[in-house]
Motif scaffolding. Structure first.
Motif: not given
Length: 507
Positions: A37-38, A41, A214
């Motif tokens: 994930g970013e 996240a 996300r």
């Protein structure tokens, strides 16, 4: 088969943000399950819930089919869950051995039994090729070695469910390859691994399945052998990510930063850690210093930026001899520094975000008048940096930096240093711990700065990054300049030979 871990409907909230929003995660026994994930996240938060560092507002956790209540890390350890944290949980003033046994000590009549612990630690170190000196103080060892201590700490406790939070963020390519082998051998021995990483190639190399988060929500769980890097990146970021950077032709200008015959010594061992290091940096170029960690890059940067004294040699910035100048003088003359250790050197963790963004510039007329800070101007500047560099936090400019994810701390430093608009930027591992979307953004920004005539000294362990961004490459080995390369005429394999000391050539 009963999953080894089931997390059902986990929700974790902080003031102003839902970090985990009804997330379900299932990990099978004997698999490496990646969590992707970013930055921000919710990956580390979810694993902190599993490890007992946070209590969720909603949801249940099952370990080997039995519902459990994990109140703290000791409960997690009792269940065989261990965690290697992204930001190490080590005591600087303790030895390696003391850190590993801390909280898990064996005592006889009030005395610590260290001999058996030492034997076990040395055996584990040999078994997994995690070479480390048990008697070294943590404050004196490199970041990569501290990573090994964290792994040994987990293995010492006989954990069989292992959480690795960004374990390769501070490792060299060779160390990463070795860690991947270690993970595979651990799974063969019957352990299960949850791997938090931004690096898609690592997921492809070792993971069986990947769960993508996300903005606090679960997006998908995929079999890795059926997912391409492009697919994973798009699911993670929510848009297509450009992997190949377009780079304008190399057109360097005048020399603005010079290091001549620099020599530095370790203050304790008196061994030379930088020896006769030399280079010229020009406007409109990215000069990269590559090398395996521990070969003098850290000390070199400390000498260039004024964090440590230089024994011999000269540093010149735009014609000014700054060899023995204070850090503030170097900053005001036009030197920016994105440091290797964002928490110890880059930020004041107990300050809010907006205060951290003006650490170098609070005395400028933009932010103060007659000795009084202009609060509205500081907040406006902070909001602009947050927006431009996508710095995510629970409370915007007022967020306590300590509460932010590592990747967002890094983006805050990048924004602060780039927005100072200096002539020379020393960037040490600038994309460490960032997701592919953020890496794409930072690489684009560095290339824009180069094209705008800025001079960038990049220190990176990531050979992909080195090859992608560099106009020239210098390899350091054991503190020395052992070769200079044109990235269009060399390969990662050739660089690796020089980085390992197998070859060297004149500049």
């Amino acid at each position: 088969m009963t999953p080894v871990i089931e997390m059902n409907g986990i929700t974790k909230e902080f003031p102003g943000i839902i970090a985990n929003d009804n997330i379900t995660l299932t990990v099978q026994e004997g698999e490496i399950h990646a969590l992707l994930g970013e930055n921000g996240a919710g990956k580390s938060t979810l694993m902190s819930v599993l490890f007992g560092l946070y209590r969720p507002e909603q949801g249940t956790i099952l370990v080997r089919g039995k519902e459990v209540d994990i109140k703290n890390p000791n409960d997690a350890n009792e269940l065989g869950i261990g965690m290697v944290h992204q930001h190490f949980k080590l005591v600087d003033t303790f030895t390696v051995l003391d850190n590993i046994i801390l909280g898990y000590e064996d005592v006889d009549r009030g005395f610590l039994k260290k001999d058996e612990a030492r034997e076990k630690i040395v055996a584990l170190s040999d078994q997994y090729k995690l070479k480390i000196d048990p008697d070294a103080y943590v404050r004196d060892i490199s970041v990569g070695q501290q990573q090994r201590v964290e792994i040994l700490k987990m293995l010492y406790r006989n954990s069989d469910i292992l959480i690795f939070d960004e374990p390769t963020a501070v490792l060299t390519p060779q160390e990463i390859e070795e860690l991947m082998k270690i993970m595979k051998s651990m799974v063969i021995e019957g352990r299960s691994i949850i791997l938090i990483t931004h690096k898609l190639n690592e997921i492809q190399a070792v993971a069986d399945r990947v769960t993508i988060l996300r903005k606090g929500k679960k997006i998908d769980t995929l079999d890795v052998d059926k997912a391409s890097n492009e697919m994973l990146a798009e699911r993670m970021v929510g848009r297509k990510v450009m992997f190949d950077m377009k780079k304008s032709p190399y057109a360097p200008g005048d020399v603005v930063f010079t290091a001549s015959d620099l020599t530095m010594r370790d203050t304790k061992t008196h061994k030379a850690v930088v020896q006769d290091m030399h280079f010229d940096l020009r406007t409109g170029e990215i000069l990269t210093i590559a090398g395996i960690e521990g070969n003098g890059q850290t000390e070199l940067v400390h000498g260039l930026t004024g964090l440590k004294p230089i024994e011999r040699g000269q540093v010149v910035l735009k014609g000014e001899d700054i060899t023995h100048e204070k850090i503030l003088t170097r900053n005001m003359l036009g030197l920016a520094h994105i440091p290797e250790d964002r928490q110890k050197v880059g930020l004041v963790l107990d300050y809010d975000l907006q205060s951290n963004l003006i650490l170098h510039t609070y005395f400028n007329p933009q932010f103060q008048s007659n000795g009084f800070l202009k609060d509205s101007a500081i907040r406006t500047f902070a909001e602009d940096v947050i927006d431009k560099y996508d710095v995510r936090s629970s409370n915007g400019p007022d967020s306590l930096v300590r509460s932010m994810s590592g990747g967002n701390q890094q983006k805050a430093i990048l924004g602060r240093e780039i927005e100072r608009d200096t002539d020379v930027i020393i960037a040490v591992q600038p994309t460490r711990g960032l997701d592919v979307g953020a890496i794409e953004f930072i690489h684009t920004e560095l290339l824009k700065l180069r094209d705008a005539g800025k001079a960038i000294l990049l220190i990176s362990l990531e050979l992909d990054e080195v090859m992608r961004l560099s106009d020239r490459i210098i390899v350091m080995f054991e503190g020395e300049h052992v070769g200079e390369f044109d990235p269009t005429r060399t390969s990662q394999e050739e660089l690796g030979l020089y980085m390992s000391g197998s070859k060297r050539k004149e500049a």
